[in-house]
Write a protein that holds these residues in place. Structure first.
Motif, PDB file in Angstrom:
ATOM      1  N   ARG A   1     -17.246 -35.902   0.672  1.00  0.00           N
ATOM      2  CA  ARG A   1     -18.213 -36.943   1.044  1.00  0.00           C
ATOM      3  C   ARG A   1     -17.633 -38.331   0.798  1.00  0.00           C
ATOM      4  O   ARG A   1     -17.805 -39.236   1.608  1.00  0.00           O
TER       5      ARG A   1
ATOM      6  N   HIS B   1     -16.830 -26.007  -6.348  1.00  0.00           N
ATOM      7  CA  HIS B   1     -17.294 -26.239  -4.985  1.00  0.00           C
ATOM      8  C   HIS B   1     -18.084 -27.543  -4.890  1.00  0.00           C
ATOM      9  O   HIS B   1     -17.899 -28.317  -3.948  1.00  0.00           O
ATOM     10  N   HIS B   2     -18.942 -27.800  -5.864  1.00  0.00           N
ATOM     11  CA  HIS B   2     -19.710 -29.048  -5.857  1.00  0.00           C
ATOM     12  C   HIS B   2     -18.787 -30.265  -5.977  1.00  0.00           C
ATOM     13  O   HIS B   2     -19.006 -31.284  -5.307  1.00  0.00           O
TER      14      HIS B   2
ATOM     15  N   ILE C   1     -17.145 -30.754  -2.542  1.00  0.00           N
ATOM     16  CA  ILE C   1     -18.078 -31.353  -1.581  1.00  0.00           C
ATOM     17  C   ILE C   1     -18.233 -32.840  -1.873  1.00  0.00           C
ATOM     18  O   ILE C   1     -18.213 -33.670  -0.954  1.00  0.00           O
ATOM     19  N   ASP C   2     -18.379 -33.198  -3.149  1.00  0.00           N
ATOM     20  CA  ASP C   2     -18.480 -34.619  -3.519  1.00  0.00           C
ATOM     21  C   ASP C   2     -17.232 -35.378  -3.083  1.00  0.00           C
ATOM     22  O   ASP C   2     -17.322 -36.493  -2.570  1.00  0.00           O
TER      23      ASP C   2
ATOM     24  N   GLY D   1     -24.193 -22.749  -2.331  1.00  0.00           N
ATOM     25  CA  GLY D   1     -25.487 -23.417  -2.202  1.00  0.00           C
ATOM     26  C   GLY D   1     -26.082 -23.333  -0.803  1.00  0.00           C
ATOM     27  O   GLY D   1     -26.721 -24.276  -0.344  1.00  0.00           O
TER      28      GLY D   1
ATOM     29  N   ARG E   1     -15.474 -30.750 -16.544  1.00  0.00           N
ATOM     30  CA  ARG E   1     -16.927 -30.673 -16.396  1.00  0.00           C
ATOM     31  C   ARG E   1     -17.466 -29.418 -17.068  1.00  0.00           C
ATOM     32  O   ARG E   1     -18.515 -29.446 -17.702  1.00  0.00           O
TER      33      ARG E   1
ATOM     34  N   ASP F   1     -16.037 -25.712   5.577  1.00  0.00           N
ATOM     35  CA  ASP F   1     -17.180 -24.844   5.265  1.00  0.00           C
ATOM     36  C   ASP F   1     -16.862 -23.386   5.565  1.00  0.00           C
ATOM     37  O   ASP F   1     -17.152 -22.497   4.760  1.00  0.00           O
TER      38      ASP F   1
ATOM     39  N   CYS G   1     -12.775 -29.741 -12.665  1.00  0.00           N
ATOM     40  CA  CYS G   1     -13.682 -28.616 -12.849  1.00  0.00           C
ATOM     41  C   CYS G   1     -13.703 -28.164 -14.310  1.00  0.00           C
ATOM     42  O   CYS G   1     -14.764 -27.951 -14.888  1.00  0.00           O
TER      43      CYS G   1
ATOM     44  N   THR H   1     -18.801 -22.469  -8.758  1.00  0.00           N
ATOM     45  CA  THR H   1     -19.899 -23.335  -8.324  1.00  0.00           C
ATOM     46  C   THR H   1     -19.595 -24.784  -8.676  1.00  0.00           C
ATOM     47  O   THR H   1     -19.767 -25.685  -7.843  1.00  0.00           O
ATOM     48  N   ILE H   2     -19.121 -25.011  -9.887  1.00  0.00           N
ATOM     49  CA  ILE H   2     -18.752 -26.371 -10.311  1.00  0.00           C
ATOM     50  C   ILE H   2     -17.661 -26.907  -9.387  1.00  0.00           C
ATOM     51  O   ILE H   2     -17.744 -28.039  -8.894  1.00  0.00           O
TER      52      ILE H   2
END
Length: 172
Positions: free
Chosen positions: A70, A62-63, A66-67, A137, A39, A114, A36, A59-60
Motif C-alpha cells: 500500500r 502477510h499484514h 500488504i502495508d 484475511g 512485531r 494476491d 515480522c 498472518t503478521i
C-alpha cells in the motif's frame, strides 16, 4: 517465555521462503522477516501457548507485506526492484530441471501478489484452505478463486514459455 521464542526461531526458514516468494528481492525479504519477528516479539502475549506459531507469524508477515504494498502504491514506486548485478549474468543451465525450476519461479513472480500469496500458502507452505484464508484475511471462497485463477495464469505463462523455447530463430 523461552519456549515461545525457540518456537518462533524455528519458523524463520519458512518465513524467509514465503517472504522471498512475495518480494523476489533477498534483502527486502530479509527486512520483511525481521519486521515480522520484531512485531511478534513485541506482541508475544498475543500468541496462545500450545499452538504452533506458524499461522500467527504468517498472518503478521502477510499484514506487513500488504502495508508495504500500500505504501509503494501511494508513493508510486516500482514494487519489484531491479536484479542485482550477479543475478543479471546469464549462465548456461547444467540440468533441464534447473531450467524448468527457473521458469516456474519466474512465472510465479509474474502473477499478481494476491494470487501468488494464496498459491504459496496452500501449495508450498502446506496450509489448509481455511488456515490460508484466515491468514490472508479473506473468505475461503475468495482464496479458492485466487488459487484457481493463479493456477490458470501459471499454466498460461508456462505454456507460453515452453512454446518460445521450442521456436528456433533461423538467420540467413
Amino acid at each position: 517465555m523461552d519456549e515461545k521464542k525457540a518456537a518462533i526461531l524455528g519458523e524463520i526458514p519458512r518465513l524467509r521462503r514465503y517472504a522471498r516468494s512475495l518480494l523476489r528481492d533477498r534483502d527486502a525479504a530479509d527486512d520483511l522477516v525481521q519486521d515480522c519477528l520484531e512485531r511478534a516479539l513485541v506482541r508475544l502475549d498475543n500468541w496462545q501457548t500450545g499452538e504452533s506459531p506458524r499461522r500467527w507469524l504468517f498472518t503478521i508477515m502477510h499484514h506487513l507485506f500488504i502495508d508495504q504494498m500500500r505504501k509503494v502504491n501511494r508513493r508510486g514506486e516500482a514494487a519489484m526492484l531491479p536484479l542485482e548485478a550477479g543475478e543479471a549474468v546469464a549462465q548456461p543451465a547444467e540440468q533441464m530441471e534447473s531450467i524448468a525450476s527457473r521458469e516456474i519461479i519466474d512465472a510465479l513472480q509474474a502473477i499478481s501478489p494476491d494470487r501468488r500469496a494464496a498459491l504459496v500458502m496452500v501449495a508450498i507452505e502446506g496450509f489448509s484452505y481455511a488456515e490460508a484464508a484466515n491468514i490472508l484475511g479473506v473468505p475461503a471462497g475468495t482464496l479458492m478463486s485466487r488459487i484457481a485463477r493463479g493456477r490458470e495464469e501459471l499454466r498460461g505463462l508456462l505454456d507460453d514459455t515452453a512454446r518460445r523455447r521450442a521456436i528456433r530463430i533461423v538467420e540467413k
